[in-house]
Design a protein around this motif. Structure first.
Motif, PDB file in Angstrom:
ATOM      1  N   LEU A  14      52.113  43.761  49.723  1.00  0.00           N
ATOM      2  CA  LEU A  14      51.604  42.740  49.987  1.00  0.00           C
ATOM      3  C   LEU A  14      51.652  42.449  51.516  1.00  0.00           C
ATOM      4  CD1 LEU A  14      50.653  39.866  49.118  1.00  0.00           C
ATOM      5  CD2 LEU A  14      52.652  39.054  48.726  1.00  0.00           C
ATOM      6  N   GLY A  15      52.607  42.812  52.073  1.00  0.00           N
ATOM      7  CA  GLY A  15      52.919  42.770  53.555  1.00  0.00           C
ATOM      8  C   GLY A  15      51.903  43.515  54.215  1.00  0.00           C
ATOM      9  N   LEU A  16      51.715  44.894  53.839  1.00  0.00           N
ATOM     10  CA  LEU A  16      50.998  45.596  54.392  1.00  0.00           C
ATOM     11  C   LEU A  16      49.252  45.070  54.548  1.00  0.00           C
ATOM     12  CD1 LEU A  16      52.236  49.065  53.354  1.00  0.00           C
ATOM     13  CD2 LEU A  16      52.236  48.031  55.623  1.00  0.00           C
ATOM     14  N   THR A  17      49.106  44.594  53.097  1.00  0.00           N
ATOM     15  CA  THR A  17      47.645  44.086  53.192  1.00  0.00           C
ATOM     16  C   THR A  17      47.496  43.022  54.194  1.00  0.00           C
ATOM     17  OG1 THR A  17      47.440  44.756  50.564  1.00  0.00           O
ATOM     18  CG2 THR A  17      46.073  42.831  51.226  1.00  0.00           C
ATOM     19  N   LEU A  18      48.426  42.098  54.186  1.00  0.00           N
ATOM     20  CA  LEU A  18      48.373  41.002  55.227  1.00  0.00           C
ATOM     21  C   LEU A  18      48.071  41.353  56.727  1.00  0.00           C
ATOM     22  CD1 LEU A  18      50.811  38.423  53.418  1.00  0.00           C
ATOM     23  CD2 LEU A  18      48.401  38.302  53.651  1.00  0.00           C
ATOM     24  N   TRP A  22      45.089  40.919  58.876  1.00  0.00           N
ATOM     25  CA  TRP A  22      45.242  40.127  60.525  1.00  0.00           C
ATOM     26  C   TRP A  22      44.705  40.819  61.490  1.00  0.00           C
ATOM     27  CZ3 TRP A  22      49.327  41.315  64.193  1.00  0.00           C
ATOM     28  CH2 TRP A  22      49.134  40.510  65.219  1.00  0.00           C
ATOM     29  N   LEU A  23      44.867  42.315  61.377  1.00  0.00           N
ATOM     30  CA  LEU A  23      44.270  43.413  62.368  1.00  0.00           C
ATOM     31  C   LEU A  23      42.951  43.676  62.198  1.00  0.00           C
ATOM     32  CD1 LEU A  23      47.601  45.689  62.148  1.00  0.00           C
ATOM     33  CD2 LEU A  23      47.101  44.282  63.958  1.00  0.00           C
ATOM     34  N   ALA A  24      42.201  43.285  61.071  1.00  0.00           N
ATOM     35  CA  ALA A  24      40.668  43.671  61.290  1.00  0.00           C
ATOM     36  C   ALA A  24      40.089  43.184  62.310  1.00  0.00           C
ATOM     37  CB  ALA A  24      40.470  43.324  59.769  1.00  0.00           C
ATOM     38  N   THR A  31      42.343  49.519  64.825  1.00  0.00           N
ATOM     39  CA  THR A  31      41.513  50.397  63.745  1.00  0.00           C
ATOM     40  C   THR A  31      42.348  51.359  63.298  1.00  0.00           C
ATOM     41  OG1 THR A  31      39.662  49.298  64.264  1.00  0.00           O
ATOM     42  CG2 THR A  31      39.406  51.243  62.829  1.00  0.00           C
ATOM     43  N   LEU A  32      42.848  52.421  63.937  1.00  0.00           N
ATOM     44  CA  LEU A  32      43.776  53.338  63.574  1.00  0.00           C
ATOM     45  C   LEU A  32      44.981  53.100  62.716  1.00  0.00           C
ATOM     46  CD1 LEU A  32      43.666  55.714  66.711  1.00  0.00           C
ATOM     47  CD2 LEU A  32      42.460  56.186  64.905  1.00  0.00           C
ATOM     48  N   ILE A  33      45.532  51.733  63.210  1.00  0.00           N
ATOM     49  CA  ILE A  33      46.645  51.040  62.441  1.00  0.00           C
ATOM     50  C   ILE A  33      46.321  50.794  61.088  1.00  0.00           C
ATOM     51  CG2 ILE A  33      48.396  49.500  62.467  1.00  0.00           C
ATOM     52  CD1 ILE A  33      48.419  49.566  65.767  1.00  0.00           C
ATOM     53  N   VAL A  34      45.212  50.177  61.024  1.00  0.00           N
ATOM     54  CA  VAL A  34      44.637  49.709  59.735  1.00  0.00           C
ATOM     55  C   VAL A  34      44.301  50.834  58.840  1.00  0.00           C
ATOM     56  CG1 VAL A  34      42.876  48.666  58.704  1.00  0.00           C
ATOM     57  CG2 VAL A  34      43.689  47.342  60.736  1.00  0.00           C
ATOM     58  N   ALA A  35      43.834  51.931  59.297  1.00  0.00           N
ATOM     59  CA  ALA A  35      43.544  53.104  58.358  1.00  0.00           C
ATOM     60  C   ALA A  35      44.995  53.691  58.036  1.00  0.00           C
ATOM     61  CB  ALA A  35      42.593  54.092  59.437  1.00  0.00           C
ATOM     62  N   GLY A  36      45.789  53.622  58.895  1.00  0.00           N
ATOM     63  CA  GLY A  36      47.146  54.306  58.718  1.00  0.00           C
ATOM     64  C   GLY A  36      47.780  53.297  57.486  1.00  0.00           C
TER      65      GLY A  36
END
Length: 91
Positions: A14-18, A22-24, A31-36
């Motif tokens: 849940l925390g990773l989804t949020l 937030w980073l989108a 974007t690299l962080i979101v992909a990770g």
């Protein structure tokens, strides 16, 4: 109230989804962080909720390949979204 392992993993997901939401819509570093985060979440779901650690190697490899392909598609769509849209549009 003590949380079990499944609840802890669920809260992490849940925390990773949020964090991903937030980073989108940002630049390349985020974007690299979101992909990770997508890859990490996929791996957690496969290992902890689907319990694939006890499944056959072939099935696990297919699911792990999926977890690699989806973040790559996110990166491709971020960097070359307009080009991909033009190549895949009929009109």
């Amino acid at each position: 109230m003590k949380l079990g392992h499944a609840e802890k993993v669920w809260l992490l997901l849940l925390g990773l989804t949020l964090a991903g939401a937030w980073l989108a819509e940002t630049g390349w570093p985020l974007t690299l962080i979101v992909a990770g985060l997508i890859a990490l979440k996929g791996r957690l779901v496969i290992d902890h909720y689907m319990e694939m650690t006890r499944a056959s190697v072939r099935l696990r490899l297919v699911l792990y390949a999926f977890v690699i392909i989806v973040p790559l598609l996110v990166l491709l769509s971020h960097g070359w979204g307009d080009s991909i849209r033009r190549m895949t549009t009929l009109f």
